[in-house]
Design a protein around this motif. Structure first.
Motif, PDB file in Angstrom:
ATOM      1  N   ASN A   2      59.209  46.565  62.648  1.00  0.00           N
ATOM      2  CA  ASN A   2      59.713  45.196  62.825  1.00  0.00           C
ATOM      3  C   ASN A   2      61.042  45.037  62.079  1.00  0.00           C
ATOM      4  O   ASN A   2      61.421  45.865  61.260  1.00  0.00           O
ATOM      5  CB  ASN A   2      58.668  44.155  62.403  1.00  0.00           C
ATOM      6  CG  ASN A   2      58.442  44.085  60.910  1.00  0.00           C
ATOM      7  OD1 ASN A   2      59.364  44.172  60.115  1.00  0.00           O
ATOM      8  ND2 ASN A   2      57.190  43.921  60.525  1.00  0.00           N
ATOM      9  N   TRP A   3      61.722  43.933  62.357  1.00  0.00           N
ATOM     10  CA  TRP A   3      63.072  43.747  61.825  1.00  0.00           C
ATOM     11  C   TRP A   3      63.102  43.678  60.306  1.00  0.00           C
ATOM     12  O   TRP A   3      64.031  44.176  59.675  1.00  0.00           O
ATOM     13  CB  TRP A   3      63.748  42.526  62.460  1.00  0.00           C
ATOM     14  CG  TRP A   3      63.136  41.216  62.057  1.00  0.00           C
ATOM     15  CD1 TRP A   3      62.145  40.536  62.692  1.00  0.00           C
ATOM     16  CD2 TRP A   3      63.490  40.433  60.914  1.00  0.00           C
ATOM     17  NE1 TRP A   3      61.851  39.377  62.023  1.00  0.00           N
ATOM     18  CE2 TRP A   3      62.666  39.291  60.924  1.00  0.00           C
ATOM     19  CE3 TRP A   3      64.415  40.574  59.887  1.00  0.00           C
ATOM     20  CZ2 TRP A   3      62.749  38.299  59.941  1.00  0.00           C
ATOM     21  CZ3 TRP A   3      64.495  39.590  58.912  1.00  0.00           C
ATOM     22  CH2 TRP A   3      63.665  38.473  58.955  1.00  0.00           C
ATOM     23  N   ASP A   5      60.962  45.087  58.102  1.00  0.00           N
ATOM     24  CA  ASP A   5      60.765  46.434  57.555  1.00  0.00           C
ATOM     25  C   ASP A   5      62.029  47.271  57.730  1.00  0.00           C
ATOM     26  O   ASP A   5      62.423  48.016  56.824  1.00  0.00           O
ATOM     27  CB  ASP A   5      59.577  47.128  58.234  1.00  0.00           C
ATOM     28  CG  ASP A   5      58.254  46.483  57.879  1.00  0.00           C
ATOM     29  OD1 ASP A   5      58.183  45.811  56.830  1.00  0.00           O
ATOM     30  OD2 ASP A   5      57.291  46.631  58.668  1.00  0.00           O
TER      31      ASP A   5
END
Length: 133
Positions: A2-3, A5
């Motif tokens: 995801n963005w 992370d």
């Protein structure tokens, strides 16, 4: 990934502001931008400013709103860096073209310009530090 992370995994300068600080700054700046840009667009609509005056304001809005999807959606550091350079340059353009008629609009862009200057240096630093990955 995801963005969040992905963003956390990037190398960043030690002076990178916390996400909560960045969010707070934008919560302050967006109303200033909305009011001052809105005022200019009303003046253009009423014929008190030439339609060409809308160009730097419109480009700024589009590039400002494009930054998040470019960085966090596409996860493209190069495009986000080019985008923020456009945001920065259009703020300067705005301040120069609006100064003769509406100095208050130019002056209220100063915090926006200062923050985007910091954010531009940050984005260039992040791009440079992660260029090989």
């Amino acid at each position: 990934m995801n963005w969040m992370d992905w963003y956390q995994s990037l190398l960043k300068p030690d002076w990178t502001p916390a996400p909560s600080t960045i969010s707070l700054i934008w919560q302050i700046l967006y109303p200033i931008i909305a009011i001052s840009f809105g005022y200019v667009f009303v003046q253009i609509w009423q014929g008190k400013l030439p339609k060409s005056m809308a160009v730097p304001f419109a480009i700024n809005l589009v590039t400002n709103l494009s930054f998040t999807p470019l960085l966090f959606g596409l996860k493209n550091l190069l495009l986000a860096t080019l985008d923020i350079l456009l945001v920065w340059s259009t703020i300067l353009w705005i301040m120069i073209v609006i100064w003769p008629g509406f100095r208050w609009v130019a002056l209220v862009q100063v915090p926006y310009f200062v923050w985007v200057s910091v954010a531009t240096v940050l984005q260039i630093s992040i791009f440079w530090m992660n260029r090989g990955s």
